[in-house]
Design an enzyme around this catalytic site. Structure first.
Site, PDB file in Angstrom:
ATOM      1  N   CYS A 220       0.875  -1.173   0.000  1.00 14.96           N
ATOM      2  CA  CYS A 220       0.000   0.000   0.000  1.00 14.96           C
ATOM      3  C   CYS A 220       0.912   1.223   0.000  1.00 14.96           C
ATOM      4  O   CYS A 220       2.104   1.090  -0.264  1.00 14.96           O
ATOM      5  CB  CYS A 220      -0.998  -0.026   1.164  1.00 14.96           C
TER       6      CYS A 220
HETATM    7  C1  RB5 Z   1      -4.012   5.241   0.873  1.00 14.96           C
HETATM    8  O1  RB5 Z   1      -4.066   6.566   0.545  1.00 14.96           O
HETATM    9  C2  RB5 Z   1      -3.035   4.956   2.002  1.00 14.96           C
HETATM   10  O2  RB5 Z   1      -3.579   5.343   3.197  1.00 14.96           O
HETATM   11  C3  RB5 Z   1      -2.713   3.472   2.003  1.00 14.96           C
HETATM   12  O3  RB5 Z   1      -2.171   3.117   0.765  1.00 14.96           O
HETATM   13  C4  RB5 Z   1      -1.673   3.019   3.005  1.00 14.96           C
HETATM   14  O4  RB5 Z   1      -0.584   3.883   3.053  1.00 14.96           O
HETATM   15  C5  RB5 Z   1      -2.157   2.670   4.327  1.00 14.96           C
HETATM   16  O5  RB5 Z   1      -1.392   2.197   5.181  1.00 14.96           O
END
Ligand code: RB5
Length: 147
Positions: free
Chosen positions: A66
């Protein structure tokens, strides 16, 4: 060796880079998505199915990405049998497997550049759990929480 990959929008670009990288190394890749960039998507929708596949043995190891890697790691570790960690250094990429039997590596798509990510992935996938008694003992104590 079959590798599951999953991301959200924050990790999508890196996921798209590592997919052909893994294929080029000879790994079979199962992409749990997303299949396109959607800035409103949610990492649990892709990371949890991938973590379940790792826990079930449908895939051998997983890579969850993520934006920071944090959310993906938290989500993956909710799945019984998943042992996920957010990795940003070479030592942890292999020692996490050797000692802790890490089966999912989490990466921050907005944190770790693609070249470093590829090195971390290479090291992670080559590492093997040592199976030493002290490590099994510690993992068993964690596994108690799954009951
Ligand atoms: C998404 O914007 C972001 O919050 C996600 O990709 C991640 O970093 C969460 O831990």
């Amino acid at each position: 060796m079959k590798i599951g990959i999953a991301s959200d929008h924050g990790g999508f670009e890196l996921k798209e880079i590592i997919h052909p990288f893994l294929t080029g190394l000879g790994y079979e890749v199962v992409d749990f998505g997303p299949d396109h960039l959607d800035n409103s998507d949610d990492y649990p929708d892709y990371v949890i199915p991938m973590a379940k596949a790792v826990a079930a043995g449908t895939v051998d190891r997983g890579i969850a990405i993520c934006g920071s890697g944090v959310g993906a790691c938290i989500a993956a570790n909710k799945v019984h049998g998943a042992r996920a960690a957010l990795i940003g250094d070479h030592f942890s990429a292999h020692q996490g497997v050797e000692d802790d039997n890490m089966n999912i590596m989490c990466l921050g798509g907005r944190i770790t550049g693609y070249a470093v990510a590829q090195e971390l992935i290479t090291v992670f996938l080559k590492a093997e759990f040592t199976g030493l008694e002290r490590h099994n003992r510690r993992i068993a104590k964690v596994k108690e929480l799954d009951k």
